[in-house]
Design a protein around this motif. Structure first.
Motif, PDB file in Angstrom:
ATOM      1  N   TYR A 297      39.642  54.482  44.574  1.00 19.71           N
ATOM      2  CA  TYR A 297      39.980  53.162  44.068  1.00 19.71           C
ATOM      3  C   TYR A 297      41.153  52.517  44.793  1.00 19.71           C
ATOM      4  O   TYR A 297      41.427  51.347  44.605  1.00 19.71           O
ATOM      5  CB  TYR A 297      40.267  53.227  42.561  1.00 19.71           C
ATOM      6  CG  TYR A 297      39.008  53.198  41.760  1.00 19.71           C
ATOM      7  CD1 TYR A 297      38.457  52.000  41.350  1.00 19.71           C
ATOM      8  CD2 TYR A 297      38.335  54.362  41.455  1.00 19.71           C
ATOM      9  CE1 TYR A 297      37.281  51.952  40.635  1.00 19.71           C
ATOM     10  CE2 TYR A 297      37.159  54.340  40.734  1.00 19.71           C
ATOM     11  CZ  TYR A 297      36.644  53.133  40.331  1.00 19.71           C
ATOM     12  OH  TYR A 297      35.479  53.104  39.622  1.00 19.71           O
TER      13      TYR A 297
ATOM     14  N   GLN B 251      40.767  47.076  36.849  1.00 23.80           N
ATOM     15  CA  GLN B 251      39.862  48.222  36.916  1.00 23.80           C
ATOM     16  C   GLN B 251      40.541  49.525  37.312  1.00 23.80           C
ATOM     17  O   GLN B 251      40.296  50.566  36.702  1.00 23.80           O
ATOM     18  CB  GLN B 251      38.709  47.915  37.878  1.00 23.80           C
ATOM     19  CG  GLN B 251      37.819  46.794  37.392  1.00 23.80           C
ATOM     20  CD  GLN B 251      37.202  47.103  36.041  1.00 23.80           C
ATOM     21  OE1 GLN B 251      36.401  48.014  35.914  1.00 23.80           O
ATOM     22  NE2 GLN B 251      37.588  46.365  35.016  1.00 23.80           N
ATOM     23  N   ARG B 252      41.380  49.493  38.321  1.00 23.43           N
ATOM     24  CA  ARG B 252      42.029  50.720  38.764  1.00 23.43           C
ATOM     25  C   ARG B 252      43.001  51.251  37.720  1.00 23.43           C
ATOM     26  O   ARG B 252      43.129  52.459  37.540  1.00 23.43           O
ATOM     27  CB  ARG B 252      42.736  50.489  40.097  1.00 23.43           C
ATOM     28  CG  ARG B 252      41.746  50.255  41.237  1.00 23.43           C
ATOM     29  CD  ARG B 252      42.425  50.018  42.577  1.00 23.43           C
ATOM     30  NE  ARG B 252      43.305  51.119  42.918  1.00 23.43           N
ATOM     31  CZ  ARG B 252      44.581  50.968  43.277  1.00 23.43           C
ATOM     32  NH1 ARG B 252      45.127  49.776  43.351  1.00 23.43           N
ATOM     33  NH2 ARG B 252      45.311  52.006  43.595  1.00 23.43           N
TER      34      ARG B 252
ATOM     35  N   CYS C 142      41.872  43.847  43.348  1.00 27.84           N
ATOM     36  CA  CYS C 142      41.574  43.118  42.126  1.00 27.84           C
ATOM     37  C   CYS C 142      41.786  41.636  42.376  1.00 27.84           C
ATOM     38  O   CYS C 142      42.319  41.241  43.402  1.00 27.84           O
ATOM     39  CB  CYS C 142      42.464  43.599  40.990  1.00 27.84           C
ATOM     40  SG  CYS C 142      42.151  45.327  40.592  1.00 27.84           S
TER      41      CYS C 142
ATOM     42  N   THR D  67      40.247  49.352  46.627  1.00 31.05           N
ATOM     43  CA  THR D  67      39.679  48.265  45.848  1.00 31.05           C
ATOM     44  C   THR D  67      40.748  47.219  45.529  1.00 31.05           C
ATOM     45  O   THR D  67      41.810  47.546  45.040  1.00 31.05           O
ATOM     46  CB  THR D  67      39.115  48.804  44.513  1.00 31.05           C
ATOM     47  OG1 THR D  67      38.213  49.844  44.816  1.00 31.05           O
ATOM     48  CG2 THR D  67      38.420  47.711  43.735  1.00 31.05           C
TER      49      THR D  67
ATOM     50  N   GLY E  42      41.533  58.524  42.489  1.00 32.10           N
ATOM     51  CA  GLY E  42      42.509  57.485  42.808  1.00 32.10           C
ATOM     52  C   GLY E  42      42.367  56.965  44.218  1.00 32.10           C
ATOM     53  O   GLY E  42      42.449  55.766  44.463  1.00 32.10           O
TER      54      GLY E  42
ATOM     55  N   TYR F 194      40.807  52.763  34.926  1.00 31.92           N
ATOM     56  CA  TYR F 194      40.208  54.014  35.396  1.00 31.92           C
ATOM     57  C   TYR F 194      41.247  55.135  35.443  1.00 31.92           C
ATOM     58  O   TYR F 194      41.029  56.225  34.904  1.00 31.92           O
ATOM     59  CB  TYR F 194      39.603  53.784  36.785  1.00 31.92           C
ATOM     60  CG  TYR F 194      39.026  55.007  37.439  1.00 31.92           C
ATOM     61  CD1 TYR F 194      37.754  55.461  37.114  1.00 31.92           C
ATOM     62  CD2 TYR F 194      39.744  55.703  38.401  1.00 31.92           C
ATOM     63  CE1 TYR F 194      37.219  56.583  37.725  1.00 31.92           C
ATOM     64  CE2 TYR F 194      39.211  56.828  39.018  1.00 31.92           C
ATOM     65  CZ  TYR F 194      37.953  57.262  38.683  1.00 31.92           C
ATOM     66  OH  TYR F 194      37.430  58.373  39.291  1.00 31.92           O
ATOM     67  N   THR F 195      42.375  54.874  36.064  1.00 34.03           N
ATOM     68  CA  THR F 195      43.405  55.900  36.215  1.00 34.03           C
ATOM     69  C   THR F 195      43.980  56.288  34.859  1.00 34.03           C
ATOM     70  O   THR F 195      44.196  57.477  34.590  1.00 34.03           O
ATOM     71  CB  THR F 195      44.509  55.424  37.177  1.00 34.03           C
ATOM     72  OG1 THR F 195      43.895  54.994  38.402  1.00 34.03           O
ATOM     73  CG2 THR F 195      45.497  56.527  37.472  1.00 34.03           C
TER      74      THR F 195
ATOM     75  N   ASP G  62      48.218  46.208  42.246  1.00 30.72           N
ATOM     76  CA  ASP G  62      47.563  47.359  42.874  1.00 30.72           C
ATOM     77  C   ASP G  62      48.579  48.371  43.390  1.00 30.72           C
ATOM     78  O   ASP G  62      48.335  49.576  43.359  1.00 30.72           O
ATOM     79  CB  ASP G  62      46.640  46.917  44.002  1.00 30.72           C
ATOM     80  CG  ASP G  62      45.375  46.261  43.479  1.00 30.72           C
ATOM     81  OD1 ASP G  62      44.874  46.712  42.429  1.00 30.72           O
ATOM     82  OD2 ASP G  62      44.903  45.301  44.098  1.00 30.72           O
TER      83      ASP G  62
ATOM     84  N   VAL H 217      49.707  50.514  40.586  1.00 33.13           N
ATOM     85  CA  VAL H 217      48.733  51.578  40.319  1.00 33.13           C
ATOM     86  C   VAL H 217      48.903  52.693  41.353  1.00 33.13           C
ATOM     87  O   VAL H 217      48.865  53.880  41.017  1.00 33.13           O
ATOM     88  CB  VAL H 217      47.291  51.029  40.294  1.00 33.13           C
ATOM     89  CG1 VAL H 217      46.283  52.167  40.125  1.00 33.13           C
ATOM     90  CG2 VAL H 217      47.121  49.998  39.174  1.00 33.13           C
ATOM     91  N   ASN H 218      49.088  52.330  42.609  1.00 29.24           N
ATOM     92  CA  ASN H 218      49.332  53.330  43.643  1.00 29.24           C
ATOM     93  C   ASN H 218      50.562  54.174  43.290  1.00 29.24           C
ATOM     94  O   ASN H 218      50.556  55.398  43.454  1.00 29.24           O
ATOM     95  CB  ASN H 218      49.536  52.673  45.004  1.00 29.24           C
ATOM     96  CG  ASN H 218      48.283  52.014  45.531  1.00 29.24           C
ATOM     97  OD1 ASN H 218      47.200  52.152  44.975  1.00 29.24           O
ATOM     98  ND2 ASN H 218      48.437  51.270  46.609  1.00 29.24           N
TER      99      ASN H 218
END
Length: 154
Positions: free
Chosen positions: A17, A103-104, A22, A20, A14, A107-108, A67, A70-71
């Protein structure tokens, strides 16, 4: 794989990423960006409870900034409370409803499904990440682990 080891791998992946960005447009203030940076620093210091609170505040202030969602999912997962895997997946599903190729989030989500033993759900998510960056060693590794656990050797 032990719970601590699996979560440590999720955290490391994590963090890789976290930096990163998006293509998803998002509106946020300088204060939101500073709070996000603080949350990333808290994650780096393993202060997951604090990071969760920080990212929650940023998501509340800038809900279109995917993002940060996701965090928040990563902080939720690493907080390690009962049911946090499910909460993290729910947060990531919300991101993927808005941006299916984020993507993140892919992936996660793939890592969480692998950790939970849901290899049939992890494989397509990780394959999608590999289509964008076929040289990503971390994704290749976790995709291989998913395929191995699923008994798909070819």
């Amino acid at each position: 794989m032990s719970t601590v080891r699996a979560l440590r791998l999720l955290f490391i992946g994590g963090l890789i990423y976290l930096a990163t960005e998006c293509d998803q447009p998002h509106a946020y203030s300088k204060n939101d960006a500073e709070l996000n940076d603080r949350g990333v620093a808290q994650m780096g210091r393993f202060e997951y409870e604090d990071a969760h609170a920080t990212f929650t505040a940023v998501v509340d202030a800038a809900p279109t900034w995917l993002d940060v969602r996701v965090n928040l999912a990563i902080a939720t997962l690493n907080r390690q409370r009962e049911g946090d895997e499910t909460l993290a997946l729910r947060t990531l599903e919300g991101v993927l409803k808005i941006e299916p190729r984020h993507q993140r989030a892919l992936y996660t989500s793939g890592l969480i499904h692998l950790y939970l033993g849901h290899t049939d759900q992890a494989i397509p998510l990780l394959r999608e990440v590999m289509t964008v960056d076929p040289n990503d060693a971390y994704t290749a590794y976790f995709l291989g682990q998913s395929l191995l656990q699923a008994g798909k050797y070819v």
